[in-house]
Scaffold this motif. Structure first.
Motif, short mmCIF file in Angstrom:
data_model
loop_
_atom_site.label_atom_id
_atom_site.label_comp_id
_atom_site.label_asym_id
_atom_site.label_seq_id
_atom_site.Cartn_x
_atom_site.Cartn_y
_atom_site.Cartn_z
N ASN B 196 25.44 -72.76 28.96
CA ASN B 196 26.74 -72.41 28.38
C ASN B 196 27.02 -70.91 28.42
O ASN B 196 28.01 -70.46 27.88
N SER B 197 26.14 -70.15 29.02
CA SER B 197 26.31 -68.69 29.02
C SER B 197 26.73 -68.20 30.40
O SER B 197 26.40 -68.82 31.41
N ILE B 198 27.46 -67.08 30.38
CA ILE B 198 27.80 -66.43 31.65
C ILE B 198 27.05 -65.12 31.73
O ILE B 198 27.07 -64.33 30.78
N VAL B 199 26.38 -64.92 32.82
CA VAL B 199 25.64 -63.68 33.03
C VAL B 199 26.24 -62.97 34.23
O VAL B 199 26.43 -63.59 35.28
N ARG B 200 26.57 -61.70 34.05
CA ARG B 200 27.12 -60.92 35.16
C ARG B 200 26.04 -59.97 35.66
O ARG B 200 25.38 -59.31 34.85
N LYS B 201 25.92 -59.91 36.97
CA LYS B 201 24.92 -59.00 37.55
C LYS B 201 25.53 -58.26 38.73
O LYS B 201 26.46 -58.78 39.38
N LEU B 202 25.01 -57.10 39.00
CA LEU B 202 25.46 -56.36 40.19
C LEU B 202 24.25 -55.84 40.95
O LEU B 202 23.18 -55.63 40.37
N GLN B 203 24.47 -55.67 42.22
CA GLN B 203 23.41 -55.17 43.08
C GLN B 203 23.99 -54.13 44.03
O GLN B 203 25.07 -54.35 44.60
N ILE B 204 23.29 -53.03 44.15
CA ILE B 204 23.68 -52.03 45.15
C ILE B 204 22.90 -52.40 46.41
O ILE B 204 21.73 -52.07 46.55
N MET B 205 23.55 -53.09 47.31
CA MET B 205 22.84 -53.59 48.48
C MET B 205 22.59 -52.49 49.50
O MET B 205 21.69 -52.59 50.32
N LYS B 206 23.41 -51.47 49.40
CA LYS B 206 23.31 -50.40 50.40
C LYS B 206 23.95 -49.16 49.80
O LYS B 206 24.99 -49.25 49.14
N LEU B 207 23.32 -48.03 50.01
CA LEU B 207 23.94 -46.78 49.59
C LEU B 207 23.36 -45.67 50.44
O LEU B 207 22.22 -45.25 50.24
N ARG B 208 24.16 -45.22 51.37
CA ARG B 208 23.66 -44.19 52.29
C ARG B 208 23.60 -42.85 51.58
O ARG B 208 24.47 -42.52 50.78
N GLY B 209 22.57 -42.10 51.89
CA GLY B 209 22.53 -40.70 51.43
C GLY B 209 21.79 -40.46 50.15
O GLY B 209 21.47 -39.33 49.82
N GLN B 210 21.52 -41.50 49.38
CA GLN B 210 20.76 -41.28 48.15
C GLN B 210 20.07 -42.57 47.73
O GLN B 210 20.41 -43.65 48.20
N THR B 211 19.11 -42.41 46.84
CA THR B 211 18.29 -43.55 46.45
C THR B 211 18.85 -44.18 45.18
O THR B 211 18.95 -43.53 44.14
N SER B 212 19.21 -45.45 45.28
CA SER B 212 19.70 -46.16 44.10
C SER B 212 18.55 -47.00 43.54
O SER B 212 17.52 -47.18 44.18
N VAL B 213 18.77 -47.51 42.33
CA VAL B 213 17.74 -48.37 41.72
C VAL B 213 17.89 -49.77 42.31
O VAL B 213 18.95 -50.39 42.19
#
Lengths: 146, 492
Positions: B196-213
């Protein structure tokens, strides 16, 4: 939802039409003042809603305004979003023709995007006038339409 | 190439709490980004936050809508968020509907119109929403799409703008769609229904030029817009605080003595026991002892509200009201059932930063787990591991309580098998002695050194937990059903 014009929208529409009527030497001065108001709103509103969106808004406003002002019966919205068919004003008219149409257009805008954004849009076009859709009495009392 | 020779990529604030950290400091200036995801997952809201955070009258933001939601409707809904600033409309933030252009002039018309508007306005941010509709409109000509996207990307980047294309894509398109190859940054948003819960998630699949988590980060949409919670909450890369010699009092001198002088600072201590054994009281005494010594504290509770917690403590002679009001104590009541682990952690971290806390109580782990959205419960142990590692790493001493079933045939240490996550364990349990249900604490483990092996009785009184004498007259105490030892038998 109440589809009759609010006194605030009516007041601002009246001032806009009066302002355009007073701009006698401006380009397009031979077209009715209410049409010039609509025309000035067309560009920014088409940018926001698309030409089709603006035309739909204006057509809706016209349909509602015709219930209040029978002088608009011959007015129609052309495919490009401009207006045609407004009768010439005469001395018996209580006010400039087309005020009800502009008031309905403003009322629709308020219903969609709220007073603050509508005021801002209108203010951007008629920058030398002062508007307050919530309380028109607060607007600048020195503006030329008062 | 030396460090001095390299171009410095400026980082723009995203305006989304938590997202700058995930991106490795902010959004790379002049990058060409795609925000992708299913309808309703927050793509447009995210873009609006970028826009309102960065647009100025000198360097405005242009927001183009193509065949998705018209700008007028967008304004209606987006102005509900607190980040939406009406005074920026038209001066700093300009919305432009391109649907007519696409219908009448196609791709070329869109490119021309965007180019013309961008050139005229010299914007810092350009958003094209929703891009998928454009691409889908000509899906039978892949080459045309690729050329169009590349031209658009190059055009926008060359005009010194940070750009976003918002689209509804399926993950299966990642491999085949040329748009993803062209993009510098790829933000993928998910909305997952878990029971019954909604969970929202995001992912940085690509990011040129710097390091993302890397990985999936939880986010929430509130009145303030999108708020993201980094998986690591910015705690990675920080030097771990070397364990000191300091011992923290638990607030009961005899128990401190059993612990070898108190709890080593920066340790994680687990107090496990069944209902009514005084776990929460010990935790409250630990916090109160810290307050008395000038160490601010935080209590995360899941089953009662802060005022109830302080009221219960006062019935044991512990004044938690005063520190609650002077800010040296914060009781966090975490609303149950739909929490994500990341936002829970963020709330605790915010409280730590606010109070300067050195002590943290989690009362209880079972309540914590129950408060999480179902989808997060499977990762609970992993989350606990991460949380304890991260917090103790910055010198916080954690005391967690754990409800356990009482058994009179076994002596389980932890029903969650999380004992390996903690440095120290105190087990509280009932024993039957001479027709009475009495209680004993046992120090199971002290990673920091020697501890008492004594089994002593304790009582819960109006002054809190009182540790009594060692129970030397009984054997098999830890079974719960002791026997009087031979030593104690009266000699004939």
């Amino acid at each position: 939802m109440n589809q009759t014009n609010s006194p605030e929208a009516q007041d601002i529409a009246r001032r806009l039409v009066a302002y355009e009527a007073g701009a006698g030497s401006a380009p397009g001065a031979n077209t009715p003042a209410a049409f010039r108001v609509s025309e000035k709103l067309r560009r920014p509103l088409s940018t926001l809603a698309g030409a089709t969106g603006f035309r739909a808004l204006l057509a809706r406003a016209l349909m509602l305004a015709k219930r209040e002002d029978h002088s608009l019966s011959a007015v129609c919205v052309k495919p490009d979003g401009s207006l045609e068919g407004l009768k010439e004003p005469n001395d018996d008219d209580a006010e400039e023709p087309g005020v009800a149409l502009i008031a309905q257009l403003l009322r629709l805008l308020v219903a969609f995007i709220g007073e603050a954004l509508t005021t801002r849009l209108v203010q951007d076009i008629w920058s030398d006038l002062s508007f307050n859709l919530t309380n028109p009495g607060e607007a600048n009392r020195h503006d030329p339409t008062r | 190439m030396t460090r001095q020779d390299k171009v410095i990529i400026q980082k723009l604030p995203t305006g989304v709490p938590g997202l700058d950290e995930i991106l490795g400091g902010g959004l790379p200036q002049f990058s060409f980004n795609i925000i992708a995801g299913a309808p309703g997952c927050g793509k447009t809201t995210l873009a609006h936050q970028f826009v309102f955070a960065n647009a100025t009258p000198e360097r405005p933001a242009l927001y183009f809508t193509v065949l998705g939601e018209p700008a007028l409707k967008m304004l209606r809904y987006q102005q509900q968020y607190t980040f939406f600033n009406v005074s920026k409309l038209n001066s700093s933030v300009r919305f432009i509907d391109l649907s007519e252009i696409l219908i009448h002039r196609g791709f070329a018309g869109i490119l021309d119109e965007i180019a013309k508007d961008v050139e005229a306005a010299s914007p810092s941010i350009v958003v094209v929403d929703s891009f998928r509709t454009v691409v889908r409109g000509a899906h039978d000509n892949e080459m045309e799409i690729q050329v169009f996207v590349q031209r658009l990307g190059l055009l926008l980047t060359a005009l010194e703008a940070t750009t976003f294309l918002i689209g509804e894509y399926a993950e299966s398109e990642l491999r085949d769609n040329p748009v993803f190859t062209v993009a510098d940054g790829l933000f993928w948003l998910y909305q997952i229904v878990e029971r019954n819960s909604i969970v929202r998630k995001l992912q940085i699949m690509k990011l040129r030029g710097q390091t993302s988590v890397p990985g999936m980060h939880t986010f929430r949409i509130t009145d303030a817009g999108v708020q993201a919670f980094s998986r690591t909450l910015g705690l990675t890369g920080r030097p771990r605080k070397m364990p000191g010699q300091k011992r923290l009092s638990i607030g009961i001198p005899q128990l401190d003595e059993m612990l070898g002088g108190g709890i080593p600072e920066g340790d994680s201590l687990l107090i496990a026991g069944s209902s009514g054994t005084g776990k929460s009281l010990l935790a409250a005494q630990f916090i109160a002892a810290g307050i008395r010594q000038g160490e601010p504290g935080i209590v995360a509770v899941f089953e009662e509200r802060p005022d109830e917690y302080a009221g219960r403590a006062s019935s044991f002679g512990l004044d938690l009201d005063t520190p609650l009001h002077d800010g040296s104590l914060q009781v966090i009541y975490l609303r149950p059932l739909d929490l994500s682990v990341d936002e829970t952690m963020q709330e605790i971290l915010d409280a730590i930063r606010k109070t300067g806390a050195r002590r943290l109580v989690i009362d209880s782990l079972a309540g914590f787990e129950m408060a999480l959205a179902p989808g997060f419960r499977t990762d609970f142990r992993e989350f606990l591991y991460w949380m304890i590692f991260a917090l103790t790493g910055i010198g916080i001493t954690i005391l967690s309580t754990l409800e356990m079933e009482e058994t009179f045939t076994e002596f389980p240490v932890s029903s969650y098998s999380i004992s390996f996550l903690t440095d120290d364990i105190i087990r509280l349990r009932y024993v039957e002695i001479e027709g009475q249900l009495r209680k004993i604490p046992t120090i199971i483990k002290m990673r920091g050194g020697a501890h008492s092996k004594d089994i002593r009785e304790y009582e819960i009184t109006s002054k809190g937990v009182i540790i009594g004498e060692r129970l030397t007259d009984y054997d098999h105490l830890i079974t719960g059903i002791p026997r009087r030892s031979d030593r104690s038998e009266p000699k004939e």
